[in-house]
Scaffold this active site. Structure first.
Site, PDB file in Angstrom:
ATOM      1  N   MET A  76      -7.371   5.750  -9.092  1.00 47.03           N
ATOM      2  CA  MET A  76      -6.915   6.686  -8.198  1.00 47.03           C
ATOM      3  C   MET A  76      -7.853   6.952  -7.181  1.00 47.03           C
ATOM      4  SD  MET A  76      -4.793   8.885  -7.238  1.00 47.03           S
ATOM      5  CE  MET A  76      -5.107   9.705  -5.499  1.00 47.03           C
ATOM      6  N   GLU A  77      -7.773   6.935  -5.918  1.00 42.96           N
ATOM      7  CA  GLU A  77      -8.305   6.815  -4.547  1.00 42.96           C
ATOM      8  C   GLU A  77      -8.844   7.928  -3.934  1.00 42.96           C
ATOM      9  OE1 GLU A  77      -4.910   5.895  -4.733  1.00 42.96           O
ATOM     10  OE2 GLU A  77      -4.176   6.528  -2.593  1.00 42.96           O
ATOM     11  N   ASN A  78      -8.970   8.972  -4.723  1.00 42.85           N
ATOM     12  CA  ASN A  78      -9.525  10.471  -4.211  1.00 42.85           C
ATOM     13  C   ASN A  78     -10.764  10.086  -3.449  1.00 42.85           C
ATOM     14  OD1 ASN A  78      -7.946  11.498  -6.654  1.00 42.85           O
ATOM     15  ND2 ASN A  78      -9.626  10.652  -7.770  1.00 42.85           N
TER      16      ASN A  78
ATOM     17  N   GLU B  83      -8.586   0.562  -4.422  1.00 39.10           N
ATOM     18  CA  GLU B  83      -8.882   1.776  -4.289  1.00 39.10           C
ATOM     19  C   GLU B  83      -9.815   2.105  -3.200  1.00 39.10           C
ATOM     20  OE1 GLU B  83      -6.910   3.456  -5.802  1.00 39.10           O
ATOM     21  OE2 GLU B  83      -6.303   2.082  -7.290  1.00 39.10           O
TER      22      GLU B  83
ATOM     23  N   HIS C 277      -7.934   2.085   0.269  1.00 34.51           N
ATOM     24  CA  HIS C 277      -7.354   3.257   0.618  1.00 34.51           C
ATOM     25  C   HIS C 277      -8.038   4.367   1.425  1.00 34.51           C
ATOM     26  CE1 HIS C 277      -3.379   2.951  -1.341  1.00 34.51           C
ATOM     27  NE2 HIS C 277      -3.855   2.795  -2.646  1.00 34.51           N
TER      28      HIS C 277
HETATM   29 ZN   LIG Z   1      -2.925   2.049  -4.365  1.00 34.65          ZN
END
Ligand SMILES: [Zn+2]
Length: 876
Positions: free
Chosen positions: A271-273, A306, A309
């Site tokens: 997840m690219e938080n 990620e 992103h």
């Molecule tokens: Zn993605």
């Protein structure tokens, strides 16, 4: 939970801008044993773009216990000042500008859905995409509300020495009772789905990266202490990705620090938080002793994905979740290009196409078919699909093809500049392509809104020095979309002469051209000195299914001579599919195929050393699911007999070649890098052929077993140990108890144990259902650990058709029981696994009846996530 009732549907056509904006969000998260208190201070002001000025402020919130609510410092009372309306908090008559402060109590320890804030394996972490933030605090949980977050975390100091959130660290200190706090400030406005928080006791690998403009960025990768030696590959991949994005897309990193945290219990890959990526351990940890080559490649591409992103997703984000492909399709395209530049472009392209054709195409042709930009959904979690990601990437790739690399880069520069800090749509992306190139992409945009795989039917004719290619397009109906419109389809092609050399197609001697198909039927003409062999859809220039009546001679020419890696692979696949069809439909034997196939494979083997990875792709038979999808009705046992029989026959007939390849590429020491991986891949393929033949008694089982046993007993790396174990176990050659030894040796390595479970769940044949049942009772099996569930149930259902479709229906019964159990623990994972039943309507009637009964049995009481998938599969 609902009993057979339809879920509420969200529609793209109903989109409205948010009524209030939230420029600033201040969070205070107090982590205590057993519960957590979250205080959120939101500054709200009316959105001038929302003309109808609604009276009620509506915030999302699920599984929250509201402790207090104040508006501009005044305590609000339930009933008079606000009401809780199911999962919504409603404040009637809210002012145009005000500050709202809420205090909620949550229980991360009990959160097995792994959405929002949860505790697992002794650490706290978050997953907020798509709608997890509403499980942390009351908020407008939608991607078009961008806010600047300041986050303070409090926790016990000895248990959670590390406190992380998005942005830059700005404050930290001691607190009473052996506790401490840390404050993080993210200067970039972001939607709440990019919020992240981590608290734990983790080891850190540190490094730095100097950006093109000379700023130094601290890089920190965190994992459990014992995994510290497994972070080097991810760090190396990250630094290469950062440099690549500067060179190829002109995108520089923007914060002072970039962090990745590895988490064992995680629903997604990663997840690219913003500034704080959270990764499934399987997508970040890598060491040759514990990690296969395939997993090394996955780490490289997911770390890059990620990271990319940060611009395609975070700086420019999605207006609503229907636009998910805006960030995902584009970012998959970017990570595929990165992998192509880091490795062999031809091999990476074939791997990507293989995955698309054999996984996304079935989705696009089955009950779950939906456009890349869906028009409606019940649970957005169910639309993190191969269609949105992989087909979405192909749509971006076609635009790259149509514009050319230079204009494409100008268009993405314009896109990033124009929409920086905004939440936008797929149309906005395409508009930049049109503006830069002058192309009219109105018809092209149907790719986003129309579901289904287009079928191209090609016929040709040569007379009087003119070659005519007639191309027709047709997209079969999909659920809810009976009538399809013609698409704009770029078809890259070359025409080969009798010796397999490309013929010049224009006055400049160019040998490749792109035919743009716009009509249902179009004719393309070429002046040529002879009847050619067409090399069509080069590089897989569009995600379509191509029908052309290739002669076997033409396929052999393409396989031997074509300069395009995809077309060579496609020719090989067509030869295999044709041979398998003769076995499945015409009753021929596997041995009958040898006179035609063996010489073709021998030619590939003779040149294998030139590019071992590509040779491995050309020599591998298609997967059983891919074969089954080409036959109606689907008869899984018959398909399995055909594929395994052909593999064994080729193993026996070409045994001398396979032994020679196995010896030639047997390396005494582990070597890293793409070339070495290619050699290992080819060697493992050769051994898999030998093991298949030995397993069916066609070769000396002792000799093959001993050779594989040596690979296992003295492995140079996990790729060899695991490959050997798989071949031994799958072919009944493990007479030394190696499976049990493997489990003893790797009991403390969860990712290796996942592979141990998966190897057993993929042993072909109906008996594996009972074996899988037993694995679910194994002490190391955990229902709350998604990787482990996928290793047993996911691989059985999606990767072992001869077991899943056991004639007595036992595989379906196990599947249904597992889904029901999982649905009570983690509905997202249950729904995703349920897609394994999507071939129901294609199955022979007896099996279709049994699978349908099993799935109908778990429909009552299913979660909204699972219900949506079951209803589509069952056609309710
Ligand atoms: Zn993605």
């Amino acid at each position: 939970m609902r009993d057979g009732q339809p879920n509420p549907v969200t529609r793209l056509a109903d989109y409205q801008p948010p009524a209030w904006l939230i420029p600033d969000t201040t969070l205070d998260v107090d982590l205590r044993d057993g519960h957590t208190l979250v205080t959120a201070r939101l500054t709200l002001r009316r959105n001038p773009e929302r003309a109808d000025k609604p009276e009620d402020l509506v915030l999302d919130g699920e599984h929250l216990e509201l402790r207090s609510l104040t508006l501009d410092g005044r305590e609000l009372n339930p009933g008079d000042d606000y009401r809780l309306d199911g999962p919504k908090l409603v404040i009637p008559g809210a002012p145009d500008a005000f500050t709202l402060t809420s205090v909620v109590r949550i229980e991360p320890e009990k959160n097995t859905a792994l959405e929002g804030l949860y505790r697992s394996n002794g650490m706290y972490c978050t997953q907020c995409e798509a709608e997890g933030f509403r499980r942390i605090t009351f908020f407008p949980d939608r991607p078009d509300v961008l806010s600047r977050f300041t986050t303070t975390i409090h926790a016990d100091k000895s248990a959670y020495p590390l406190l992380l959130s998005n942005g830059n660290p700005v404050d930290a200190g001691e607190e009473e009772g052996d506790r401490h706090f840390a404050t993080w400030e993210d200067p970039f406005p972001k939607p709440c789905y990019l919020f992240a928080l981590v608290a734990g006791d983790l080891a850190c690998l540190s490094d730095t990266f100097t950006t093109a403009s000379g700023r130094e960025v601290a890089l920190r990768l965190y994992a459990e202490h014992r995994d510290l030696d497994k972070l080097d590959h991810a760090m190396d991949s990250l630094k290469r990705a950062m440099a690549w994005d500067e060179q190829v897309f002109g995108r520089e990193y923007d914060l002072d620090i970039f962090q990745i945290v590895a988490v064992s219990h995680f629903n997604m890959g990663a997840m690219e938080n913003k500034g704080l990526n959270i990764f499934n351990t399987s997508c970040v940890l890598a060491h040759p002793d514990t990690t296969t080559d395939a997993a090394f490649e996955r780490v490289e591409s997911v770390v890059a994905h990620e990271y990319f992103h940060n611009w395609s997703g975070n700086r420019v984000t999605c207006r609503d979740w229907f636009q998910l492909s805006l960030k995902e399709g584009f970012t998959v395209f970017r990570d595929q290009e990165f992998s192509s530049d880091m490795n062999s472009r031809a091999v990476v392209r074939v791997e990507n196409v293989d995955f698309l054709v054999n996984h996304q195409f079935p989705e696009d042709q089955g009950p779950m078919a939906h456009p890349v930009r869906p028009a409606a959904y019940q649970k957005i979690d169910n639309f993190y699909t191969l269609t949105v990601y992989e087909k979405g990437a192909e749509i971006v790739r076609m635009q790259h093809q149509l514009l050319g690399a230079k204009d494409f880069r100008r268009a993405t520069d314009l896109y990033f500049e124009r929409f920086d800090g905004q939440a936008v749509t797929c149309d906005d992306f395409v508009a930049c392509m049109e503006e830069v190139s002058g192309l009219d992409l109105t018809q092209f945009k149907r790719w986003y809104s129309q579901a289904g795989t287009p079928v191209l039917t090609v016929t040709d004719d040569y007379r009087d020095g003119e070659y005519q290619l007639t191309i027709e397009q047709h997209t079969p109906a999909t659920p809810g979309e009976p009538d399809k419109q013609p698409l704009m389809i770029p078809i890259k092609l070359a025409l080969l002469d009798g010796q397999g050399r490309p013929l010049p197609l224009d006055d400049q001697g160019g040998t490749e051209t792109v035919a743009i198909l716009r009509e249902p039927r179009q004719v393309f003409r070429f002046r040529l000195p002879e009847q050619p062999t067409p090399s069509l859809l080069r590089g897989f220039s569009a995600p379509v299914s191509l029908r052309y009546d290739f002669s076997e001679e033409q396929l052999v020419t393409l396989l031997a001579h074509d300069s395009d890696g995809f077309c060579r692979w496609d020719a090989a696949q067509r030869l295999y599919f044709a041979a398998l069809a003769r076995i499945i439909d015409d009753g021929e034997s596997a041995a009958d195929q040898l006179p035609r196939l063996a010489p073709v494979l021998e030619r590939v083997i003779a040149r294998a050393a030139e590019d071992p990875a590509q040779a491995a792709l050309l020599l591998g038979l298609p997967a059983e699911n891919a074969v089954g999808d080409r036959h109606a009705p689907l008869r899984p046992q018959r398909v399995h007999q055909a594929v395994s029989g052909l593999r064994a026959a080729l193993g026996e007939a070409l045994a001398d070649h396979w032994w020679r390849l196995a010896e030639q590429f047997d390396e005494p020491r582990y070597q890293s890098g793409g070339d070495a991986m290619g050699r290992r891949r080819l060697r493992r393929l050769a051994l898999a052929y030998l093991a298949a033949a030995a397993g069916q008694g066609a070769l000396d089982a002792t000799r093959v077993g001993e050779y594989l046993g040596r690979d296992f007993d003295q492995p140079t790396c996990m790729t060899n140990a695991q490959g050997a174990l798989r071949d031994l176990v799958h072919n009944g050659l493990d007479d030394q108890g190696r499976l049990a030894r493997f489990a003893e040796q790797w009991a403390d390595e969860p990712l290796v144990m996942d592979q141990w479970f998966a190897i057993q769940a993929t042993v072909p044949g109906p008996d594996t259902v009972a074996r899988a049942e037993a694995l679910l009772d194994h002490p190391a099996f955990e229902w709350t650990l998604p990787n482990r569930v996928r290793a047993v149930i996911g691989t059985l259902v999606n990767g072992n058709p001869s077991a899943f479709h056991a004639p007595d229906g036992s595989g379906y019964a196990l599947f249904a029981r597992a889904l029901k159990k999982l649905d009570g623990i983690n509905p997202q994972i249950a729904a995703r696994l349920a897609n394994g039943g999507a071939r129901l309507k294609r199955l022979e009637p007896d099996l279709a009846g049994k699978l349908g009964d099993a799935l109908r049995g778990i429909r009552p009481g299913a979660s909204a996530n699972l219900a949506e998938v079951l209803d589509r599969i069952l056609g309710a």
